[in-house]
Design an enzyme around this catalytic site. Structure first.
Site, mmCIF file in Angstrom:
data_model
loop_
_atom_site.group_PDB
_atom_site.id
_atom_site.type_symbol
_atom_site.label_atom_id
_atom_site.label_comp_id
_atom_site.label_asym_id
_atom_site.label_seq_id
_atom_site.Cartn_x
_atom_site.Cartn_y
_atom_site.Cartn_z
ATOM 1 N N SER A 1 0.799 -1.224 0.000
ATOM 2 C CA SER A 1 0.000 0.000 0.000
ATOM 3 C C SER A 1 0.833 1.277 0.000
ATOM 4 C CB SER A 1 -0.940 0.004 1.216
ATOM 5 O OG SER A 1 -0.200 -0.062 2.411
ATOM 6 N N LYS B 1 -5.566 3.682 9.550
ATOM 7 C CA LYS B 1 -4.658 4.646 8.923
ATOM 8 C C LYS B 1 -5.227 6.063 8.966
ATOM 9 C CE LYS B 1 -2.680 1.194 5.767
ATOM 10 N NZ LYS B 1 -2.527 0.768 4.363
#
Length: 797
Positions: A679, A722
């Site tokens: 990611s 996140k």
């Protein structure tokens, strides 16, 4: 040759020189003795054979046929006779010599026969003397150990010197079978008779010695049992005198407890069998304690004990709101469970699994759920468990066997329907002793746990009434079959505003009570609490924040006890006096747009985090160097981003010589922390594009997403964690993959308020939003500061 009457004797053999008493009841035998007494008083004593393996009866056998007698008998004389009132007689007969019976025939009243004396060899040589000594020693040993022989025979034995008389005396007193006695009577050679007698004596000695050993063992055991019995009786009397005797037999009490436990039919059958075995054991045996402990487990397990559910949705909601701030999704799930139980009391609930970073309240939430349901709460810690027997128990064949942790937890809470929390289910491991996660499959399956079998108990136990809640920090270590049986509820980290509310409502009052200050002696202003959250802690949960609050209050307590003040008010201005210098700074505070630096988002087992990716270039041959303890997946993401930029160099305005005449070094700070995952693809591409295009990257913007060679942005995991980390770090704008749109639904309101979340689908959109105009003044990055308290756990961008 003289013809004499024959008196047949059953099971008796009269040897020469031996006097033997006889009891005669047969009228014919009595008449025979009467006629002999009136004459020479001599007769032939015959030996009756065993017919068909059946020995003849004792005494005189007058109905004997001639062919039923052995060939050799004894010539005897009547020494004394005594008539009794019932018509029977007692006679003493003495054997005179061996006689071979000839012409045995039935007379008018009894048998008659001729006889021929068997002469004995009277010469004794050395062999005969040796045999004499042997049989004397053997027979002396027999006298000592045989219960049917008296000690006076030693004196008689010492007075016999002739070999023939010695052999006949021993044979007459030895307990031999009838064929053996008849055989010794028929041997006329003294030496052969002694040899055969020595063999019989040796056989008799072996039998007697084995019998003696058996008797000694039996005697010892009986003496020990008698001693134990006496001691137990004395102990019971002593206890009665001291008033310690309750008067109830402990086994009867155990049986009563088992009866009160209301076992299942199968368990009751096993318990009854084991209790019967226990009553037959000695309390001093090791097996007694094993069986007693086994039955104690039966008696203490809650086979039918249940607690009544509190099906009051309003009260349950109040309890959940009182103990925990926010957590709307989890609270709604519990209320849904209560609603279903209200409509269908027999419904089986699913297994819940709370997943989230440490300190977000997973364990305490289980306690609140138990209180809301009106059930008891019990917790089983599975962290570090590597043995299957810890879950299923040890078999009773092992020394020190105990039930597994599941049944032990039910014993502890004394109810069959508690809230059972399986804590740290992701921390289990497997080794040679089995896989404990496989043992949990039956526990966590509502269709199977009605017949859960513990290895120690070995009978089914119904776990369907237990509400199981598992907790984990990460789903990655949990095997798929186990994960498939659980309903996962994710608890993401708290935002600063949520932490402030939690601190005001729960943490501060609890620590004021723990330190003894109370609200009247100490107070912490909101500004001081916000500084503790932002400048002294860096975590997804609130565990470290509570420790900081406790430390501040401890110093305040010291001032109060020393008499320096009667009350302490902690504000944002005087916080350093009690908490020390700040240890954490905002990740983006003091930063400015830089060339070659991009901000990314990462997932860790302790929550989300942000990271900076740096890139610099130097003269070289177009090579790229990657550092920062990157995993293989992250290195491949960097290679893909490098190839993509090289392929689109013209469209991006990157000079081609940048890929042939310069080298690029890509580094991810916090080099001691392993990092991996796909990611970070768009973050790496942004850092490289910023460097190669000489355009600064926005310092207040963070991003996450996987990048393909075609420039598409793919979805990633852990987005909620996140984004929460980005809000805590002070980031204002976040780029996320458009295909992660569904993950943005349940975000906390504060996260949505603090962040400008933009969804992107291609790298072109990312670069357009992340890079500033090239004519802006920029400074080259000379390094990135890393906070000292960064969690030292693996990052997964």
């Amino acid at each position: 040759m003289e013809r004499l009457p024959v008196l047949p004797l059953g099971q008796l053999v009269v040897y020469p020189h031996v006097v033997l008493p006889l009891a005669l009841t047969d009228p014919r035998a009595v008449q025979l003795i009467d006629e002999i007494i009136q004459g020479e008083k001599r007769l032939l004593l015959g030996v009756v054979k065993a017919a068909g393996g059946i020995e003849p009866p004792e005494g005189a056998v007058m109905a004997t046929m001639p062919d039923q007698l052995y060939d050799v008998g004894t010539l005897g004389a009547v020494v004394r006779m005594l008539k009794l009132g019932d018509g029977s007689v007692r006679v003493m007969v003495q054997g005179l010599e061996r006689a071979r019976l000839q012409g045995v025939a039935q007379g008018e009243r009894y048998l008659m026969a001729d006889y021929q004396p068997l002469a004995e060899n009277l010469l004794e040589d050395a062999r005969t003397e040796a045999l004499k000594r042997t049989v004397i020693a053997q027979f002396s040993r027999v006298i000592d150990i045989a219960p049917y022989l008296g000690a006076e025979l030693h004196e008689v034995l010492a007075g016999i010197t002739e070999a023939g008389k010695l052999a006949d005396f021993i044979a007459a007193n030895l307990d031999l079978a009838l064929p053996a006695k008849a055989e010794l009577l028929a041997v006329d050679d003294v030496t052969r008779r002694l040899e055969r007698l020595a063999e019989f004596l040796q056989q008799e000695l072996e039998v007697l010695e084995v019998g003696t050993q058996i008797q000694e063992k039996v005697k010892t055991r009986l003496e020990q049992n008698q001693r134990e019995y006496v001691l137990r009786e004395q102990l019971q009397v002593i206890r009665q005198e001291l008033g310690e005797d309750t008067g109830d037999d402990e086994l009867d009490e155990l049986a009563h407890r088992i009866e009160q436990a209301e076992l299942s039919p199968e368990a009751a059958k096993v318990a009854e069998r084991e209790l019967k075995r226990l009553r037959q054991m000695s309390p001093q045996s090791a097996e007694y304690q094993v069986a007693r402990t086994y039955l104690d487990v039966f008696a203490t397990l809650p086979w039918t004990k249940v607690s009544q559910d509190r099906l009051d949705l309003k009260a349950a909601r109040e309890i959940l709101d009182r103990d925990h701030y926010d957590l709307k999704t989890v609270k709604e799930r519990i209320l849904e469970y209560l609603a279903v139980r209200t409509l269908n009391p027999d419904a089986k609930g699913s297994i819940l699994c709370f997943v989230g970073p440490p300190g977000v309240g997973k364990t305490s939430l289980g306690q609140s759920i138990a209180e809301a349901l009106g059930r008891k709460f019990t917790r089983v810690s599975l962290g570090g468990v590597r043995d299957e027997a810890e879950v299923r128990g040890h078999r009773r064949t092992y020394v020190g066997a105990i039930p597994g942790r599941i049944l032990h937890a039910l014993q502890r809470c004394e109810t069959r329907n508690p809230v059972l929390m399986l804590d740290e289910v992701d921390k289990m491991g497997a080794d040679v002793r089995g896989d404990p996660t496989a043992a949990l499959l039956e526990v966590l399956d509502p269709s199977q746990n009605t017949t859960f079998v513990d290895h120690y108990l070995e009978v089914p136990f119904d776990l369907s009434g237990v509400m199981v809640i598992a907790t984990a920090n990460s789903l990655a270590p949990i095997p798929d079959p186990l994960l498939d049986r659980m309903e996962v509820l994710t608890l993401i980290g708290y935002t600063p505003a949520e932490k402030l509310q939690i601190a005001r409502r729960y943490l501060l009052p609890r620590q004021l009570k723990e330190t003894g200050l109370g609200a009247e002696r100490a107070s912490v202003a909101d500004g001081a609490m916000e500084r503790l959250i932002g400048e002294y802690t860096r975590e997804a949960g609130v565990r470290q924040l509570e420790r900081e609050i406790q430390g501040v209050l401890r110093k305040a307590a010291l001032e109060v006890v020393e008499g320096k003040t009667t009350g302490v008010k902690i504000t944002a201005k005087n916080l350093e006096k009690y908490a020390g210098q700040p240890r954490v700074q905002s990740e983006v505070a003091g930063r400015a747009p830089e060339v070659g630096v991009a901000t990314g988002l990462a997932w860790t087992p302790v929550g989300g985090d942000i990271m900076f990716i740096e890139a610099i270039r130097m003269a070289g041959k177009g090579q790229i160097t990657l550092t920062g303890q990157l995993g293989d997946v992250m290195k491949e993401s960097a290679q893909a981003a490098w190839s993509l930029l090289r392929a689109r160099a013209g469209a991006l305005g990157i000079p081609l010589e940048s890929f042939t005449q310069t080298d690029v070094h890509l580094h991810v700070p916090a080099g001691a922390v392993p990092k991996d995952g796909p990611s970070a693809g768009i973050t790496i591409a942004t850092a490289l594009a910023s460097l190669l295009c000489n355009r600064p990257s926005r310092h207040d913007l963070a991003m996450t997403g996987e990048l393909t060679l075609r420039g598409r942005v793919l979805p990633i995991g852990g987005l909620k964690e996140k984004l929460t980390a980005a809000a805590r770090a002070g980031v204002t704008t976040v780029l996320v993959p458009a295909r992660n749109k569904s993950d943005l639904v349940d975000l906390p309101d504060e996260v949505l308020r603090l962040l400008d979340i933009k969804q992107v689908e291609t790298i072109d959109e990312v670069l357009e939003l992340a890079l500033l105009a090239p004519d802006e003044r920029v400074r080259l990055s000379g390094g990135v500061r890393v906070s000292a308290d960064r969690p030292q756990s693996g990052l997964r961008p």
